[in-house]
Write an enzyme that holds these catalytic residues in place. Sequence first.
Site, PDB file in Angstrom:
ATOM      1  N   PHE A 200     -50.936  62.845  39.816  1.00  0.00           N
ATOM      2  CA  PHE A 200     -50.770  63.627  41.049  1.00  0.00           C
ATOM      3  C   PHE A 200     -50.293  65.059  40.750  1.00  0.00           C
ATOM      4  CE2 PHE A 200     -47.232  64.448  44.269  1.00  0.00           C
ATOM      5  CZ  PHE A 200     -48.021  65.227  45.094  1.00  0.00           C
TER       6      PHE A 200
ATOM      7  N   ILE B  40     -49.479  59.357  24.847  1.00  0.00           N
ATOM      8  CA  ILE B  40     -48.437  60.197  24.235  1.00  0.00           C
ATOM      9  C   ILE B  40     -47.602  59.433  23.200  1.00  0.00           C
ATOM     10  CG2 ILE B  40     -48.234  61.897  26.090  1.00  0.00           C
ATOM     11  CD1 ILE B  40     -45.694  60.314  27.020  1.00  0.00           C
TER      12      ILE B  40
ATOM     13  N   GLU C 126     -44.600  57.205  33.660  1.00  0.00           N
ATOM     14  CA  GLU C 126     -44.681  56.195  34.720  1.00  0.00           C
ATOM     15  C   GLU C 126     -43.736  56.704  35.792  1.00  0.00           C
ATOM     16  OE1 GLU C 126     -46.531  53.564  35.168  1.00  0.00           O
ATOM     17  OE2 GLU C 126     -47.525  53.550  33.226  1.00  0.00           O
TER      18      GLU C 126
ATOM     19  N   THR D  72     -37.114  64.796  37.166  1.00  0.00           N
ATOM     20  CA  THR D  72     -36.894  64.460  38.558  1.00  0.00           C
ATOM     21  C   THR D  72     -35.425  64.618  38.962  1.00  0.00           C
ATOM     22  OG1 THR D  72     -36.853  62.540  40.048  1.00  0.00           O
ATOM     23  CG2 THR D  72     -36.767  62.056  37.725  1.00  0.00           C
ATOM     24  N   ASP D  73     -35.184  64.793  40.257  1.00  0.00           N
ATOM     25  CA  ASP D  73     -33.803  64.818  40.757  1.00  0.00           C
ATOM     26  C   ASP D  73     -33.177  63.417  40.751  1.00  0.00           C
ATOM     27  OD1 ASP D  73     -35.244  63.689  42.862  1.00  0.00           O
ATOM     28  OD2 ASP D  73     -34.449  65.026  44.413  1.00  0.00           O
ATOM     29  N   GLU D  74     -34.007  62.382  40.552  1.00  0.00           N
ATOM     30  CA  GLU D  74     -33.478  61.020  40.651  1.00  0.00           C
ATOM     31  C   GLU D  74     -32.519  60.684  39.515  1.00  0.00           C
ATOM     32  OE1 GLU D  74     -36.253  58.046  41.997  1.00  0.00           O
ATOM     33  OE2 GLU D  74     -37.536  59.557  42.918  1.00  0.00           O
TER      34      GLU D  74
ATOM     35  N   TYR E 269     -36.782  53.439  36.661  1.00  0.00           N
ATOM     36  CA  TYR E 269     -37.525  54.714  36.572  1.00  0.00           C
ATOM     37  C   TYR E 269     -36.575  55.862  36.255  1.00  0.00           C
ATOM     38  CZ  TYR E 269     -39.510  59.103  38.300  1.00  0.00           C
ATOM     39  OH  TYR E 269     -39.890  60.419  38.438  1.00  0.00           O
ATOM     40  N   SER E 270     -35.532  56.016  37.088  1.00  0.00           N
ATOM     41  CA  SER E 270     -34.671  57.194  36.895  1.00  0.00           C
ATOM     42  C   SER E 270     -33.890  57.095  35.592  1.00  0.00           C
ATOM     43  CB  SER E 270     -33.746  57.411  38.096  1.00  0.00           C
ATOM     44  OG  SER E 270     -32.981  56.274  38.387  1.00  0.00           O
TER      45      SER E 270
ATOM     46  N   LYS F 272     -36.224  58.297  32.927  1.00  0.00           N
ATOM     47  CA  LYS F 272     -36.368  59.759  32.988  1.00  0.00           C
ATOM     48  C   LYS F 272     -35.082  60.435  32.475  1.00  0.00           C
ATOM     49  CE  LYS F 272     -39.270  62.009  34.305  1.00  0.00           C
ATOM     50  NZ  LYS F 272     -40.485  62.564  33.649  1.00  0.00           N
TER      51      LYS F 272
ATOM     52  N   PRO G 188     -45.066  50.322  56.323  1.00  0.00           N
ATOM     53  CA  PRO G 188     -43.846  49.623  55.889  1.00  0.00           C
ATOM     54  C   PRO G 188     -42.698  50.581  55.572  1.00  0.00           C
ATOM     55  CG  PRO G 188     -45.449  49.698  54.098  1.00  0.00           C
ATOM     56  CD  PRO G 188     -46.094  50.389  55.265  1.00  0.00           C
TER      57      PRO G 188
ATOM     58  N   ARG H 195     -35.671  48.251  49.394  1.00  0.00           N
ATOM     59  CA  ARG H 195     -35.855  48.287  47.935  1.00  0.00           C
ATOM     60  C   ARG H 195     -34.508  47.939  47.275  1.00  0.00           C
ATOM     61  NH1 ARG H 195     -37.592  54.162  46.001  1.00  0.00           N
ATOM     62  NH2 ARG H 195     -39.718  53.407  46.176  1.00  0.00           N
TER      63      ARG H 195
ATOM     64  N   HIS I 296     -31.684  50.749  46.325  1.00  0.00           N
ATOM     65  CA  HIS I 296     -32.302  51.944  46.927  1.00  0.00           C
ATOM     66  C   HIS I 296     -31.311  53.110  47.053  1.00  0.00           C
ATOM     67  CE1 HIS I 296     -35.357  53.181  50.282  1.00  0.00           C
ATOM     68  NE2 HIS I 296     -35.208  54.108  49.361  1.00  0.00           N
TER      69      HIS I 296
HETATM   70  P1  NAD Z   1     -48.310  60.011  38.408  1.00  0.00           P
HETATM   71  O1  NAD Z   1     -47.877  58.598  38.224  1.00  0.00           O
HETATM   72  O2  NAD Z   1     -49.143  60.380  39.588  1.00  0.00           O
HETATM   73  O3  NAD Z   1     -49.125  60.506  37.116  1.00  0.00           O
HETATM   74  C1  NAD Z   1     -48.703  60.232  35.818  1.00  0.00           C
HETATM   75  C2  NAD Z   1     -49.850  60.569  34.867  1.00  0.00           C
HETATM   76  O4  NAD Z   1     -49.402  60.296  33.527  1.00  0.00           O
HETATM   77  C3  NAD Z   1     -51.103  59.733  35.090  1.00  0.00           C
HETATM   78  O5  NAD Z   1     -52.254  60.537  35.047  1.00  0.00           O
HETATM   79  C4  NAD Z   1     -51.080  58.736  33.932  1.00  0.00           C
HETATM   80  O6  NAD Z   1     -52.380  58.312  33.544  1.00  0.00           O
HETATM   81  C5  NAD Z   1     -50.387  59.553  32.851  1.00  0.00           C
HETATM   82  N1  NAD Z   1     -49.738  58.695  31.853  1.00  0.00           N
HETATM   83  C6  NAD Z   1     -48.929  57.638  32.075  1.00  0.00           C
HETATM   84  N2  NAD Z   1     -48.546  57.092  30.909  1.00  0.00           N
HETATM   85  C7  NAD Z   1     -49.102  57.840  29.927  1.00  0.00           C
HETATM   86  C8  NAD Z   1     -49.064  57.783  28.511  1.00  0.00           C
HETATM   87  N3  NAD Z   1     -48.368  56.824  27.874  1.00  0.00           N
HETATM   88  N4  NAD Z   1     -49.753  58.720  27.802  1.00  0.00           N
HETATM   89  C9  NAD Z   1     -50.469  59.678  28.443  1.00  0.00           C
HETATM   90  N5  NAD Z   1     -50.545  59.766  29.790  1.00  0.00           N
HETATM   91  C10 NAD Z   1     -49.872  58.857  30.524  1.00  0.00           C
HETATM   92  O7  NAD Z   1     -46.969  60.858  38.367  1.00  0.00           O
HETATM   93  P2  NAD Z   1     -46.580  62.180  39.161  1.00  0.00           P
HETATM   94  O8  NAD Z   1     -46.069  61.821  40.496  1.00  0.00           O
HETATM   95  O9  NAD Z   1     -47.689  63.144  39.029  1.00  0.00           O
HETATM   96  O10 NAD Z   1     -45.344  62.661  38.297  1.00  0.00           O
HETATM   97  C11 NAD Z   1     -45.534  63.491  37.172  1.00  0.00           C
HETATM   98  C12 NAD Z   1     -44.198  63.850  36.551  1.00  0.00           C
HETATM   99  O11 NAD Z   1     -43.402  64.533  37.491  1.00  0.00           O
HETATM  100  C13 NAD Z   1     -43.387  62.653  36.082  1.00  0.00           C
HETATM  101  O12 NAD Z   1     -42.764  62.988  34.873  1.00  0.00           O
HETATM  102  C14 NAD Z   1     -42.362  62.449  37.169  1.00  0.00           C
HETATM  103  O13 NAD Z   1     -41.193  61.892  36.650  1.00  0.00           O
HETATM  104  C15 NAD Z   1     -42.145  63.873  37.621  1.00  0.00           C
HETATM  105  N6  NAD Z   1     -41.735  64.048  39.024  1.00  0.00           N
HETATM  106  C16 NAD Z   1     -42.472  63.486  40.011  1.00  0.00           C
HETATM  107  C17 NAD Z   1     -42.092  63.694  41.334  1.00  0.00           C
HETATM  108  C18 NAD Z   1     -42.891  63.132  42.481  1.00  0.00           C
HETATM  109  O14 NAD Z   1     -42.465  63.248  43.631  1.00  0.00           O
HETATM  110  N7  NAD Z   1     -44.059  62.557  42.256  1.00  0.00           N
HETATM  111  C19 NAD Z   1     -40.957  64.449  41.619  1.00  0.00           C
HETATM  112  C20 NAD Z   1     -40.229  65.008  40.558  1.00  0.00           C
HETATM  113  C21 NAD Z   1     -40.638  64.805  39.263  1.00  0.00           C
HETATM  114  P1  TYD Z   2     -41.439  57.049  47.049  1.00  0.00           P
HETATM  115  O1  TYD Z   2     -42.599  57.832  47.580  1.00  0.00           O
HETATM  116  O2  TYD Z   2     -41.726  55.769  46.328  1.00  0.00           O
HETATM  117  O3  TYD Z   2     -40.575  58.037  46.150  1.00  0.00           O
HETATM  118  P2  TYD Z   2     -39.082  57.817  45.510  1.00  0.00           P
HETATM  119  O4  TYD Z   2     -38.670  56.409  45.627  1.00  0.00           O
HETATM  120  O5  TYD Z   2     -39.327  58.243  44.104  1.00  0.00           O
HETATM  121  O6  TYD Z   2     -38.184  58.747  46.281  1.00  0.00           O
HETATM  122  O7  TYD Z   2     -40.488  56.723  48.259  1.00  0.00           O
HETATM  123  C1  TYD Z   2     -39.918  57.736  49.057  1.00  0.00           C
HETATM  124  C2  TYD Z   2     -38.968  57.064  50.015  1.00  0.00           C
HETATM  125  O8  TYD Z   2     -39.734  56.254  50.913  1.00  0.00           O
HETATM  126  C3  TYD Z   2     -38.000  56.122  49.316  1.00  0.00           C
HETATM  127  O9  TYD Z   2     -36.738  56.210  49.983  1.00  0.00           O
HETATM  128  C4  TYD Z   2     -38.604  54.754  49.529  1.00  0.00           C
HETATM  129  C5  TYD Z   2     -39.315  54.892  50.854  1.00  0.00           C
HETATM  130  N1  TYD Z   2     -40.532  54.066  51.034  1.00  0.00           N
HETATM  131  C6  TYD Z   2     -40.684  53.282  52.181  1.00  0.00           C
HETATM  132  O10 TYD Z   2     -39.805  53.240  53.066  1.00  0.00           O
HETATM  133  N2  TYD Z   2     -41.828  52.547  52.314  1.00  0.00           N
HETATM  134  C7  TYD Z   2     -42.809  52.541  51.357  1.00  0.00           C
HETATM  135  O11 TYD Z   2     -43.827  51.819  51.528  1.00  0.00           O
HETATM  136  C8  TYD Z   2     -42.653  53.366  50.200  1.00  0.00           C
HETATM  137  C9  TYD Z   2     -43.696  53.402  49.124  1.00  0.00           C
HETATM  138  C10 TYD Z   2     -41.492  54.115  50.064  1.00  0.00           C
END
Ligand code: NAD
Ligand code: TYD
Length: 352
Positions: free
Chosen positions: A10, A58, A82, A132-134, A158-159, A162, A213, A289, A292
């Site tokens: 993403f 990686i 992940e 991440t902020d988590e 996860y956090s 990270k 949900p 969760r 949570h």
């Molecule tokens: P995502 O899960 O959408 O994408 C992760 C990508 O990494 C995928 O394309 C996957 O194929 C690839 N990947 C996974 N394991 C791999 C491996 N072993 N080798 C090579 N590639 C691999 O994640 P995202 O939401 O795009 O998040 C990207 C980064 O940003 C992460 O490090 C996450 O911690 C951080 N981040 C995400 C958010 C958020 O809201 N999504 C917020 C803050 C930080």
């Molecule tokens: P998420 O998008 O999984 O991000 P994160 O847990 O990394 O913050 O979830 C955002 C918030 O939404 C989190 O508080 C969990 C909640 N949530 C729901 O209430 N329902 C859902 O189906 C999902 C996926 C998340």
Amino acid sequence: MILATGGAGFIGANFVLDWIAATGEAVLNLDALTYAGNLESLASLNSDPRHAFVHGDITDRPLLDRLLAEHRPRAIVHVAAESHVDRSIHGPAAFVRTNVEGTFTLLEAARAYWGGLATNDKAGFRFHHVSTDEVYGSLAAGDAPFTERHAYEPNSPYSASKAASDHLVRAWHHTYGLPVLTTNCSNNYGPYHFPEKLIPLMIVNALAAKPLPVYGDGQQVRDWLYVRDHCAAIREVLARGVVGETYNIGGWNEKPNIEIVRTVCALLDEMRPDPAGSHARLITHVADRPGHDRRYAIDARKLERELGWRPAETFETGIRKTVRWYLDHADWVARVQSGAYRDWVATNYSAR
Ligand code: NAD
Ligand code: TYD
């Protein structure tokens, strides 16, 4: 050129698109294409020589060494991870493998490559770790937002993974002098978001008249940032950030989950009304969760003060664009939901 990991996910796909559009500089994109990797998000770059894709992991040190030696990037932007908290609860092993072992392997490969660079290239090289902020844990209602000096208190697998990766990055700077930058960002939303995360899940479920949900009471608070604002912040930090520093990135948009879901429903009521009634009728509270986190909030003043970055989108403009994008990209959604996006590599690359 730069090497980006996870550029088919993403944030990674948005980053690659944003980077090439904004800088014109080539990107070598290394991605393992897990369930979260989707090269269709980068279809607009299919014949663009500034994007080269490598299907790889990686944790594969020989591959990393070969790519670095052949392509000689001036920076690594490490996005691969992940990333889904719920998946980390069901299966934490993949999170330790990719986020901890993968970051370690990438750091070691970067260190070897950087150590062999000529003086000027060595001084200019950067390893940018996207986090991440988590990692900071959970805030109570009246607590001040997370600054860069907040203690690390990760609560989910996860956090925790990270946080471990952030610590490795820090140590590789302090011990070996590797020129690192770390950014800790709040929750992103926007185009190409896999519909397992809150906002895209609510959009696609509402369009299919499926339940929406909401975990527990829905009063958990997140700080939401439009993904392209995150990408712009990464560009700024990579260009002008101080080596060894960490920067928090946030949108100044703290919202309870239930408000997010109601906003998505209201926008869909406006843009794609359902004759059966408001999409909000589909809101269903489900079991919470485990563990949570109640509230995340980012203090992004350091980034603003030192590098002049501020988000371009408000939540209102960003969420409207996002809902519009999902309505206009029903094919992308359908192919994600059917799993057809996973055939893309064979379809697009086998004959090349
Ligand atoms: P995502 O899960 O959408 O994408 C992760 C990508 O990494 C995928 O394309 C996957 O194929 C690839 N990947 C996974 N394991 C791999 C491996 N072993 N080798 C090579 N590639 C691999 O994640 P995202 O939401 O795009 O998040 C990207 C980064 O940003 C992460 O490090 C996450 O911690 C951080 N981040 C995400 C958010 C958020 O809201 N999504 C917020 C803050 C930080
Ligand atoms: P998420 O998008 O999984 O991000 P994160 O847990 O990394 O913050 O979830 C955002 C918030 O939404 C989190 O508080 C969990 C909640 N949530 C729901 O209430 N329902 C859902 O189906 C999902 C996926 C998340």
